[in-house]
Design a protein around this motif. Structure first.
Motif, PDB file in Angstrom:
ATOM      1  N   ARG A  78     -16.299 -15.181  30.669  1.00  0.00           N
ATOM      2  CA  ARG A  78     -16.706 -13.943  31.186  1.00  0.00           C
ATOM      3  C   ARG A  78     -16.503 -14.021  32.818  1.00  0.00           C
ATOM      4  O   ARG A  78     -16.212 -12.992  33.167  1.00  0.00           O
ATOM      5  N   SER A  79     -16.640 -15.129  33.179  1.00  0.00           N
ATOM      6  CA  SER A  79     -16.473 -15.215  34.946  1.00  0.00           C
ATOM      7  C   SER A  79     -14.970 -14.916  34.989  1.00  0.00           C
ATOM      8  O   SER A  79     -14.621 -14.361  36.132  1.00  0.00           O
ATOM      9  N   ALA A  80     -14.114 -15.310  34.113  1.00  0.00           N
ATOM     10  CA  ALA A  80     -12.454 -15.044  34.264  1.00  0.00           C
ATOM     11  C   ALA A  80     -12.125 -13.835  33.779  1.00  0.00           C
ATOM     12  O   ALA A  80     -11.148 -13.546  33.870  1.00  0.00           O
ATOM     13  N   GLY A  81     -13.002 -12.922  33.512  1.00  0.00           N
ATOM     14  CA  GLY A  81     -12.784 -11.669  33.047  1.00  0.00           C
ATOM     15  C   GLY A  81     -12.351 -11.469  31.533  1.00  0.00           C
ATOM     16  O   GLY A  81     -11.898 -10.567  31.229  1.00  0.00           O
ATOM     17  N   VAL A  82     -12.620 -12.614  30.674  1.00  0.00           N
ATOM     18  CA  VAL A  82     -11.912 -12.504  29.252  1.00  0.00           C
ATOM     19  C   VAL A  82     -13.311 -12.035  28.408  1.00  0.00           C
ATOM     20  O   VAL A  82     -14.373 -12.849  28.483  1.00  0.00           O
ATOM     21  N   GLU A  83     -13.220 -11.186  27.508  1.00  0.00           N
ATOM     22  CA  GLU A  83     -14.391 -10.580  26.745  1.00  0.00           C
ATOM     23  C   GLU A  83     -13.954 -11.418  25.451  1.00  0.00           C
ATOM     24  O   GLU A  83     -12.928 -11.367  24.832  1.00  0.00           O
TER      25      GLU A  83
END
Length: 64
Positions: free
Chosen positions: A58-63
């Motif tokens: 999530r921190s890397a923008g991956v859902e």
């Protein structure tokens, strides 16, 4: 922390938290008590690993 009966899938406290916290998740670990890290080591470690992985993704923008 309290021992969860075998027929429970949640508790009133967990239900309250789920209503207040977005993306709330709880892991109920059966047959473990106060020393849960010793009594259910593999389940605890797996749960922590999944949590950390989800936070990192999530921190890397991956859902997921």
């Amino acid at each position: 922390m309290r021992r969860v009966r075998s027929d429970e899938t949640s508790t009133p406290y967990l239900d309250d938290l789920a209503g207040r916290i977005a993306d709330f998740r709880a892991v109920l670990i059966r047959d473990a008590g106060h020393f849960i890290m010793d009594e259910a080591e593999a389940v605890v470690n797996d749960s922590i690993a999944k949590f950390v992985t989800n936070v990192a993704l999530r921190s890397a923008g991956v859902e997921r």
